[in-house]
Scaffold this motif. Structure first.
Motif, PDB file in Angstrom:
ATOM      1  N   ARG A  11       0.799  -1.230   0.000  1.00 29.35           N
ATOM      2  CA  ARG A  11       0.000   0.000   0.000  1.00 29.35           C
ATOM      3  C   ARG A  11       0.835   1.286   0.000  1.00 29.35           C
ATOM      4  O   ARG A  11       0.572   2.200  -0.780  1.00 29.35           O
ATOM      5  N   PHE A  12       1.836   1.373   0.853  1.00 28.34           N
ATOM      6  CA  PHE A  12       2.588   2.621   0.956  1.00 28.34           C
ATOM      7  C   PHE A  12       3.250   2.977  -0.367  1.00 28.34           C
ATOM      8  O   PHE A  12       3.101   4.097  -0.871  1.00 28.34           O
ATOM      9  N   ASN A  13       4.008   2.042  -0.936  1.00 31.53           N
ATOM     10  CA  ASN A  13       4.716   2.339  -2.184  1.00 31.53           C
ATOM     11  C   ASN A  13       3.751   2.566  -3.338  1.00 31.53           C
ATOM     12  O   ASN A  13       3.991   3.420  -4.199  1.00 31.53           O
ATOM     13  N   GLU A  14       2.654   1.830  -3.362  1.00 27.20           N
ATOM     14  CA  GLU A  14       1.648   2.039  -4.409  1.00 27.20           C
ATOM     15  C   GLU A  14       1.045   3.439  -4.317  1.00 27.20           C
ATOM     16  O   GLU A  14       0.924   4.149  -5.324  1.00 27.20           O
ATOM     17  N   THR A  15       0.720   3.859  -3.117  1.00 23.55           N
ATOM     18  CA  THR A  15       0.141   5.189  -2.903  1.00 23.55           C
ATOM     19  C   THR A  15       1.154   6.282  -3.244  1.00 23.55           C
ATOM     20  O   THR A  15       0.817   7.273  -3.899  1.00 23.55           O
ATOM     21  N   ALA A  16       2.402   6.097  -2.830  1.00 25.48           N
ATOM     22  CA  ALA A  16       3.443   7.091  -3.112  1.00 25.48           C
ATOM     23  C   ALA A  16       3.663   7.222  -4.620  1.00 25.48           C
ATOM     24  O   ALA A  16       3.791   8.338  -5.138  1.00 25.48           O
ATOM     25  N   LEU A  17       3.682   6.091  -5.340  1.00 25.71           N
ATOM     26  CA  LEU A  17       3.864   6.150  -6.795  1.00 25.71           C
ATOM     27  C   LEU A  17       2.704   6.858  -7.472  1.00 25.71           C
ATOM     28  O   LEU A  17       2.900   7.632  -8.415  1.00 25.71           O
ATOM     29  N   SER A  18       1.514   6.599  -7.013  1.00 22.39           N
ATOM     30  CA  SER A  18       0.344   7.256  -7.591  1.00 22.39           C
ATOM     31  C   SER A  18       0.424   8.768  -7.414  1.00 22.39           C
ATOM     32  O   SER A  18       0.157   9.535  -8.344  1.00 22.39           O
ATOM     33  N   LEU A  19       0.815   9.202  -6.222  1.00 22.94           N
ATOM     34  CA  LEU A  19       0.953  10.641  -5.965  1.00 22.94           C
ATOM     35  C   LEU A  19       2.116  11.241  -6.751  1.00 22.94           C
ATOM     36  O   LEU A  19       2.016  12.361  -7.254  1.00 22.94           O
ATOM     37  N   ARG A  20       3.206  10.515  -6.871  1.00 24.62           N
ATOM     38  CA  ARG A  20       4.341  11.005  -7.670  1.00 24.62           C
ATOM     39  C   ARG A  20       3.917  11.207  -9.124  1.00 24.62           C
ATOM     40  O   ARG A  20       4.303  12.186  -9.764  1.00 24.62           O
ATOM     41  N   SER A  21       3.134  10.267  -9.640  1.00 28.68           N
ATOM     42  CA  SER A  21       2.647  10.374 -11.016  1.00 28.68           C
ATOM     43  C   SER A  21       1.755  11.606 -11.180  1.00 28.68           C
ATOM     44  O   SER A  21       1.888  12.364 -12.150  1.00 28.68           O
ATOM     45  N   ALA A  22       0.856  11.820 -10.231  1.00 23.68           N
ATOM     46  CA  ALA A  22      -0.025  12.987 -10.284  1.00 23.68           C
ATOM     47  C   ALA A  22       0.784  14.277 -10.192  1.00 23.68           C
ATOM     48  O   ALA A  22       0.519  15.246 -10.913  1.00 23.68           O
ATOM     49  N   ARG A  23       1.797  14.281  -9.319  1.00 23.32           N
ATOM     50  CA  ARG A  23       2.630  15.475  -9.169  1.00 23.32           C
ATOM     51  C   ARG A  23       3.408  15.746 -10.449  1.00 23.32           C
ATOM     52  O   ARG A  23       3.564  16.897 -10.857  1.00 23.32           O
ATOM     53  N   GLN A  24       3.871  14.695 -11.117  1.00 23.86           N
ATOM     54  CA  GLN A  24       4.610  14.871 -12.359  1.00 23.86           C
ATOM     55  C   GLN A  24       3.719  15.541 -13.407  1.00 23.86           C
ATOM     56  O   GLN A  24       4.174  16.403 -14.157  1.00 23.86           O
ATOM     57  N   SER A  25       2.455  15.167 -13.434  1.00 26.73           N
ATOM     58  CA  SER A  25       1.505  15.787 -14.371  1.00 26.73           C
ATOM     59  C   SER A  25       1.299  17.268 -14.069  1.00 26.73           C
ATOM     60  O   SER A  25       1.215  18.092 -14.985  1.00 26.73           O
ATOM     61  N   VAL A  26       1.215  17.603 -12.786  1.00 23.80           N
ATOM     62  CA  VAL A  26       1.036  19.004 -12.389  1.00 23.80           C
ATOM     63  C   VAL A  26       2.256  19.831 -12.796  1.00 23.80           C
ATOM     64  O   VAL A  26       2.127  20.925 -13.356  1.00 23.80           O
ATOM     65  N   ILE A  27       3.442  19.298 -12.542  1.00 18.17           N
ATOM     66  CA  ILE A  27       4.670  20.023 -12.899  1.00 18.17           C
ATOM     67  C   ILE A  27       4.782  20.149 -14.416  1.00 18.17           C
ATOM     68  O   ILE A  27       5.167  21.207 -14.935  1.00 18.17           O
ATOM     69  N   ALA A  28       4.436  19.092 -15.141  1.00 16.75           N
ATOM     70  CA  ALA A  28       4.461  19.143 -16.608  1.00 16.75           C
ATOM     71  C   ALA A  28       3.490  20.200 -17.127  1.00 16.75           C
ATOM     72  O   ALA A  28       3.783  20.903 -18.101  1.00 16.75           O
ATOM     73  N   SER A  29       2.347  20.342 -16.469  1.00 18.24           N
ATOM     74  CA  SER A  29       1.391  21.374 -16.846  1.00 18.24           C
ATOM     75  C   SER A  29       1.975  22.763 -16.629  1.00 18.24           C
ATOM     76  O   SER A  29       1.777  23.667 -17.447  1.00 18.24           O
ATOM     77  N   ASN A  30       2.710  22.934 -15.533  1.00 18.69           N
ATOM     78  CA  ASN A  30       3.377  24.213 -15.288  1.00 18.69           C
ATOM     79  C   ASN A  30       4.352  24.528 -16.419  1.00 18.69           C
ATOM     80  O   ASN A  30       4.388  25.646 -16.934  1.00 18.69           O
ATOM     81  N   ILE A  31       5.155  23.535 -16.802  1.00 17.61           N
ATOM     82  CA  ILE A  31       6.145  23.732 -17.861  1.00 17.61           C
ATOM     83  C   ILE A  31       5.448  24.050 -19.180  1.00 17.61           C
ATOM     84  O   ILE A  31       5.876  24.946 -19.915  1.00 17.61           O
ATOM     85  N   ALA A  32       4.365  23.339 -19.464  1.00 19.93           N
ATOM     86  CA  ALA A  32       3.635  23.569 -20.720  1.00 19.93           C
ATOM     87  C   ALA A  32       3.025  24.958 -20.781  1.00 19.93           C
ATOM     88  O   ALA A  32       2.822  25.512 -21.863  1.00 19.93           O
ATOM     89  N   ASN A  33       2.718  25.532 -19.619  1.00 21.17           N
ATOM     90  CA  ASN A  33       2.088  26.851 -19.571  1.00 21.17           C
ATOM     91  C   ASN A  33       3.063  27.968 -19.208  1.00 21.17           C
ATOM     92  O   ASN A  33       2.649  29.042 -18.766  1.00 21.17           O
ATOM     93  N   ALA A  34       4.346  27.737 -19.429  1.00 21.20           N
ATOM     94  CA  ALA A  34       5.359  28.729 -19.058  1.00 21.20           C
ATOM     95  C   ALA A  34       5.179  30.053 -19.787  1.00 21.20           C
ATOM     96  O   ALA A  34       5.578  31.095 -19.276  1.00 21.20           O
ATOM     97  N   ASP A  35       4.568  30.034 -20.959  1.00 21.87           N
ATOM     98  CA  ASP A  35       4.371  31.265 -21.737  1.00 21.87           C
ATOM     99  C   ASP A  35       2.924  31.745 -21.738  1.00 21.87           C
ATOM    100  O   ASP A  35       2.572  32.651 -22.490  1.00 21.87           O
ATOM    101  N   THR A  36       2.073  31.145 -20.910  1.00 18.49           N
ATOM    102  CA  THR A  36       0.666  31.526 -20.852  1.00 18.49           C
ATOM    103  C   THR A  36       0.501  32.722 -19.916  1.00 18.49           C
ATOM    104  O   THR A  36       0.831  32.628 -18.730  1.00 18.49           O
ATOM    105  N   PRO A  37      -0.009  33.834 -20.412  1.00 20.61           N
ATOM    106  CA  PRO A  37      -0.192  35.008 -19.539  1.00 20.61           C
ATOM    107  C   PRO A  37      -1.112  34.687 -18.355  1.00 20.61           C
ATOM    108  O   PRO A  37      -2.101  33.970 -18.493  1.00 20.61           O
ATOM    109  N   ASN A  38      -0.746  35.184 -17.204  1.00 21.65           N
ATOM    110  CA  ASN A  38      -1.492  35.059 -15.949  1.00 21.65           C
ATOM    111  C   ASN A  38      -1.607  33.629 -15.426  1.00 21.65           C
ATOM    112  O   ASN A  38      -2.381  33.370 -14.510  1.00 21.65           O
ATOM    113  N   TYR A  39      -0.853  32.683 -15.981  1.00 18.81           N
ATOM    114  CA  TYR A  39      -0.868  31.315 -15.454  1.00 18.81           C
ATOM    115  C   TYR A  39      -0.103  31.295 -14.137  1.00 18.81           C
ATOM    116  O   TYR A  39       0.979  31.856 -14.019  1.00 18.81           O
ATOM    117  N   LYS A  40      -0.686  30.644 -13.147  1.00 17.29           N
ATOM    118  CA  LYS A  40      -0.068  30.535 -11.829  1.00 17.29           C
ATOM    119  C   LYS A  40       0.426  29.104 -11.634  1.00 17.29           C
ATOM    120  O   LYS A  40      -0.339  28.153 -11.759  1.00 17.29           O
TER     121      LYS A  40
END
Length: 142
Positions: A11-40
């Motif tokens: 359970r612990f490692n499965e849960t941690a991997l799932s959250l790491r995957s979700a976090r990677q998507s959030v960070i990738a979204s930040n990178i993809a929106n680096a040139d989007t005006p008013n993106y936070k």
């Protein structure tokens, strides 16, 4: 009963991997929106998200409410400020703001992306180790 013990073991490692995957998507979204005006820039607090996910996965925890009709509010609340599992999305602190209101700092995002990827790989290695240990335990002659 055996399935429950295996679930608890993984359970612990499965849960941690799932959250790491979700976090990677959030960070990738930040990178993809680096040139989007008013993106936070957004991120999750991994430690508190993991703790909340582990508490939720605890078989002795209180059950959560479920919705039975389309007009019911989901529990936990979902929206632009949360991931699908209810993990809150936080705004990343502004290091150096841009004239167009964008708060993405590419150096920070690249570092966070690489750090999270390395930790994800470490989680995969931990799960592989758990599986190898289980296989070794059931091999004849041990």
């Amino acid at each position: 009963m055996l399935g429950s013990k295996l679930d608890d073991y993984m359970r612990f490692n499965e849960t941690a991997l799932s959250l790491r995957s979700a976090r990677q998507s959030v960070i990738a979204s930040n990178i993809a929106n680096a040139d989007t005006p008013n993106y936070k820039a957004r991120d999750i607090d991994f430690t508190s998200a993991l703790q909340a996910a582990m508490d939720k996965a605890d078989p002795n925890a209180k059950p959560t409410l479920s919705t039975t009709a389309g007009k019911h509010y989901p529990s936990p609340q979902q929206g632009a400020g949360t991931l699908a599992d209810g993990t809150p999305l936080l705004y990343r602190g502004v290091v150096q703001g841009a004239v167009d209101g964008n708060t993405v700092d590419m150096d920070v995002e690249r570092n966070q992306f690489a750090d999270n990827a390395i930790r994800y790989e470490a989680g995969i290695n931990a799960i592989n180790g758990q599986i190898k240990a289980m296989l070794a335990a059931i091999q004849p002659g041990n």
